[in-house]
Write a protein that holds these residues in place. Structure first.
Motif, short mmCIF file in Angstrom:
data_model
loop_
_atom_site.label_atom_id
_atom_site.label_comp_id
_atom_site.label_asym_id
_atom_site.label_seq_id
_atom_site.Cartn_x
_atom_site.Cartn_y
_atom_site.Cartn_z
N GLU A 1 -8.41 -7.51 7.15
CA GLU A 1 -9.35 -8.73 6.52
C GLU A 1 -10.22 -9.18 5.46
O GLU A 1 -10.05 -10.10 5.30
CB GLU A 1 -10.84 -7.69 7.23
CG GLU A 1 -11.39 -7.68 8.96
CD GLU A 1 -12.10 -7.25 9.46
OE1 GLU A 1 -12.62 -7.42 10.13
OE2 GLU A 1 -12.81 -6.20 8.68
N GLU A 2 -9.06 -8.57 4.93
CA GLU A 2 -9.87 -9.12 3.07
C GLU A 2 -8.65 -9.70 2.64
O GLU A 2 -8.65 -10.73 1.18
CB GLU A 2 -9.30 -8.17 2.15
CG GLU A 2 -10.99 -6.66 2.59
CD GLU A 2 -11.20 -5.40 2.22
OE1 GLU A 2 -9.97 -4.69 1.77
OE2 GLU A 2 -11.94 -4.70 2.65
N ALA B 1 -6.42 -2.39 8.52
CA ALA B 1 -7.12 -3.14 9.36
C ALA B 1 -8.28 -4.22 7.97
O ALA B 1 -8.17 -5.05 8.12
CB ALA B 1 -8.18 -2.85 10.10
N ASP B 2 -8.12 -3.42 7.16
CA ASP B 2 -9.13 -3.76 5.61
C ASP B 2 -8.17 -5.08 5.64
O ASP B 2 -8.94 -5.46 4.70
CB ASP B 2 -9.22 -2.40 5.11
CG ASP B 2 -10.23 -1.58 5.52
OD1 ASP B 2 -11.36 -1.96 6.72
OD2 ASP B 2 -10.36 0.17 5.10
N ALA B 3 -7.17 -3.82 4.70
CA ALA B 3 -6.40 -5.48 4.31
C ALA B 3 -6.39 -6.73 4.81
O ALA B 3 -6.39 -7.86 4.73
CB ALA B 3 -4.35 -4.80 4.07
N ARG C 1 -6.26 6.84 10.21
CA ARG C 1 -6.68 6.63 8.72
C ARG C 1 -5.50 4.89 8.37
O ARG C 1 -6.37 3.99 7.27
CB ARG C 1 -6.49 7.69 8.06
CG ARG C 1 -6.87 7.44 5.98
CD ARG C 1 -6.51 8.91 5.35
NE ARG C 1 -5.12 9.30 5.57
CZ ARG C 1 -3.78 8.83 4.49
NH1 ARG C 1 -4.26 7.89 3.62
NH2 ARG C 1 -2.82 9.29 4.82
N ARG D 1 -6.58 2.13 10.27
CA ARG D 1 -7.79 1.49 9.46
C ARG D 1 -8.12 0.95 8.02
O ARG D 1 -8.40 -0.55 7.41
CB ARG D 1 -8.70 2.54 9.30
CG ARG D 1 -9.55 2.72 10.19
CD ARG D 1 -10.78 3.68 10.44
NE ARG D 1 -10.39 5.06 9.40
CZ ARG D 1 -10.18 5.91 10.24
NH1 ARG D 1 -10.51 5.84 11.64
NH2 ARG D 1 -9.74 7.13 10.30
N ARG D 2 -6.55 1.14 6.99
CA ARG D 2 -6.24 0.84 5.95
C ARG D 2 -5.80 -0.62 6.17
O ARG D 2 -5.96 -1.42 5.32
CB ARG D 2 -5.23 1.55 4.79
CG ARG D 2 -6.25 2.58 4.30
CD ARG D 2 -5.42 3.54 4.35
NE ARG D 2 -4.58 3.11 2.47
CZ ARG D 2 -5.25 3.11 1.34
NH1 ARG D 2 -6.21 4.24 1.53
NH2 ARG D 2 -4.81 2.49 0.26
N SER E 1 1.23 -10.39 2.22
CA SER E 1 0.08 -9.57 2.79
C SER E 1 -0.17 -9.44 4.47
O SER E 1 0.58 -10.82 4.35
CB SER E 1 -1.33 -10.52 2.18
OG SER E 1 -1.49 -11.74 2.98
N ASP F 1 1.28 -1.30 0.01
CA ASP F 1 0.04 0.06 -0.33
C ASP F 1 1.03 1.11 -0.43
O ASP F 1 1.82 1.17 0.99
CB ASP F 1 -0.85 0.13 1.06
CG ASP F 1 -1.49 1.27 1.29
OD1 ASP F 1 -1.53 1.71 0.34
OD2 ASP F 1 -2.76 1.15 2.13
#
Length: 533
Positions: free
Chosen positions: A324-325, A320-322, A314, A317-318, A333, A279
């Motif tokens: 979970e996904e 955390a999203d990575a 922020r 959160r990015r 990853s 990212d």
């Protein structure tokens, strides 16, 4: 409709309840033994674990054989037990301040111990509490029970025995940083249990010293032989032995530094590095001149949210999203990074847990020879109980195998300060060196094998407990190199996947090909028909 109604009635009927209780006990057999009839494992984990104390009357015959005063006296006659390494002697005559009364480093004799326990009438005034560390080193049944608990909880368990002269108190009010299960062996002991006096004491991450300020009184109970008392981390407690014979109880404890905080502490750098590799937002530069508006002195406390805090939130959160996904098998990853941290946790656990009873070479278990490999090739083999092994990619654990952080395990009650955990770093380095090098018959990895080096990306290493020594349990932390292991090159992971898919059934030994011998040597597979716990 009638059948549906009957089925629904049966679901909540006595027979169904008995079946659910049996299934629950089967899933948590070690915890079921510990609790007895006090509660089902699922009810205990739901209502009490990390939540509130539990006192329960239990059948004395379930625990009485584990330890008594004569057990300690016999060990003192047969073995060289030393104060601070193997045991402490303390008392608390004023009920508020613990005193250490033994001679530091000297050998403990049976005669001395009889005096401390009030069993020698010629030694007046010496009545105290003897704290004996890690009895599972010597008591087979306790070893077996605690090994099962470690397998069930995937966490280290420690134990101490407390032998207290009648009518005396050994320890001041305090709390521990572990989940404590008290099993009363002989005599009686009156316990007072208090809630936390400060919010941060709840599920404490560090043990306390002697406490003067106590929280709300939660329990005032007397334990009789066979009784159980469970205390969550941070629960203040103290106890006085009943008059007459010495009180003997065992505390079995776990979950020291085994929290979400512990996992995040060990994994967070990995997670951030993985996020930065995928990212670009994590790789952008900090705002020009950001230092002049931030820091504890410069930041404006009236600006909420603070811009710097908002930017970091922020990014989190990015991440955390990575997390979970993402996929665990996706290179670099964030999800993969988290599971690599779990591999690190697992290596420490495998190297320092109790050996599997009946399968441990150090304690008289089977030694695998060429004839066993030949027999396995002709017959069938199955994966050993998966709870007693761990598999990790060689490339991921390379750093773990190269270094040792020198930490010491201190599982058990905090009162065991100054015990056998406190060996110096030089001794630990000697222990670590013993686990390095060619690894004996347990590790078939050849560091000079260039062909194998080429396959590092695909290689996996299998770790088991067959070389663990129970007498070292909960002593100086053993490095991952000390565990029995075999390295499997390209194709080895697929063989392990095949074994895991078939478990507990056996498959032809010939299907393992070149990996049959190394997997047998490290105890990861066993001949069909071999007894498995």
């Amino acid at each position: 409709a009638r059948r549906d109604g009957a089925g629904a009635a049966m679901e909540g009927g006595p027979k169904a309840k008995r079946q659910r209780r049996a299934n629950d006990a089967q899933e948590h057999t070690a915890l079921a033994w510990l609790l007895g009839a006090a509660a089902t494992p699922s009810a205990f984990l739901r209502d009490h674990w990390e939540h509130k104390p539990l006192h329960a009357r239990r059948d004395a015959s379930r625990t009485a054989p584990l330890f008594c005063a004569e057990t300690l006296l016999d060990l003192a006659e047969r073995r060289e037990l030393r104060y601070e390494r193997d045991l402490n002697v303390v008392n608390c005559p004023d009920g508020r301040n613990k005193q250490v009364v033994h001679d530091s480093g000297s050998r403990a004799t049976a005669a001395q111990l009889r005096g401390y326990l009030g069993l020698d009438n010629t030694k007046k005034g010496s009545a105290s509490t003897v704290q004996f560390f890690q009895p599972q080193r010597y008591v087979d049944e306790l070893w077996h029970r605690m090994a099962d608990l470690e397998a069930e909880f995937s966490s280290l368990w420690g134990a101490n025995v407390y032998l207290t002269a009648g009518g005396t108190q050994g320890l001041a009010p305090h709390f521990d940083d572990v989940e404590v299960f008290v099993l009363q062996m002989t005599g009686t002991k009156r316990w007072k249990v208090h809630g936390p006096s400060e919010a941060f004491h709840e599920l404490a991450t560090e043990c306390s010293g002697d406490l003067e300020e106590l929280g709300e009184l939660l329990l005032d109970v007397e334990l009789a032989p066979g009784d159980l008392l469970y205390l969550p981390r941070g629960t203040t407690h103290y106890a006085v032995a009943g008059a007459g014979e010495p009180s003997v109880h065992i505390t079995i404890s776990t979950y020291q530094k085994h929290t979400w905080h512990s996992l995040l502490d060990k994994s967070f750098t990995r997670l951030v590095d993985a996020a930065a590799s995928t990212d670009i937002e994590f790789r952008r530069g900090l705002p020009v001149g950001y230092l002049w508006q931030n820091g504890t002195w410069r930041a404006d406390p009236s600006k909420v949210p603070n811009e710097l805090c908002s930017n970091v939130a922020r990014l989190l959160r990015r991440m955390a999203d990575a997390l979970e996904e993402g996929r665990v098998d996706e290179d670099e990853s964030v999800a993969q990074a988290l599971h690599e941290a779990v591999d690190s946790y697992a290596l420490d656990f495998i190297a320092n847990r109790l050996p599997r009873p009946g399968a441990n070479k150090v304690d008289g278990g089977p030694i695998v020879g060429p004839e066993d490999v030949a027999a396995a090739a002709r017959g069938k083999v199955r994966l050993a109980d998966p709870r007693w092994l761990h598999v990790a990619p060689e490339a991921v654990i390379a750093d773990e195998l190269d270094g040792d952080d020198g930490e010491e395990h201190e599982e058990g009650d905090q009162e065991a300060e100054g015990n056998r955990y406190g060996e110096d770093e030089e001794a630990q380095e000697d222990d670590s060196a013993a686990g390095e090098g060619d690894g004996g018959i347990y590790d078939d990895k050849d560091s000079d094998d260039e062909e194998e080096e080429e396959d590092t990306d695909d290689a996996v290493r299998v770790f088991t407990t067959v070389a663990n020594e129970r007498e070292l349990h909960m002593g100086p932390a053993q490095p991952p190199q000390a565990a029995a292991a075999s390295t499997l090159g390209a194709g080895g992971r697929q063989v392990l996947d095949k074994l895991r898919a078939a478990y507990p059934k056996a498959i032809p030994g010939s299907a393992l090909g070149e990996w049959l011998a190394p997997l047998l040597f490290c105890g990861a597979v066993e001949l069909d028909g071999a007894k498995s716990k």
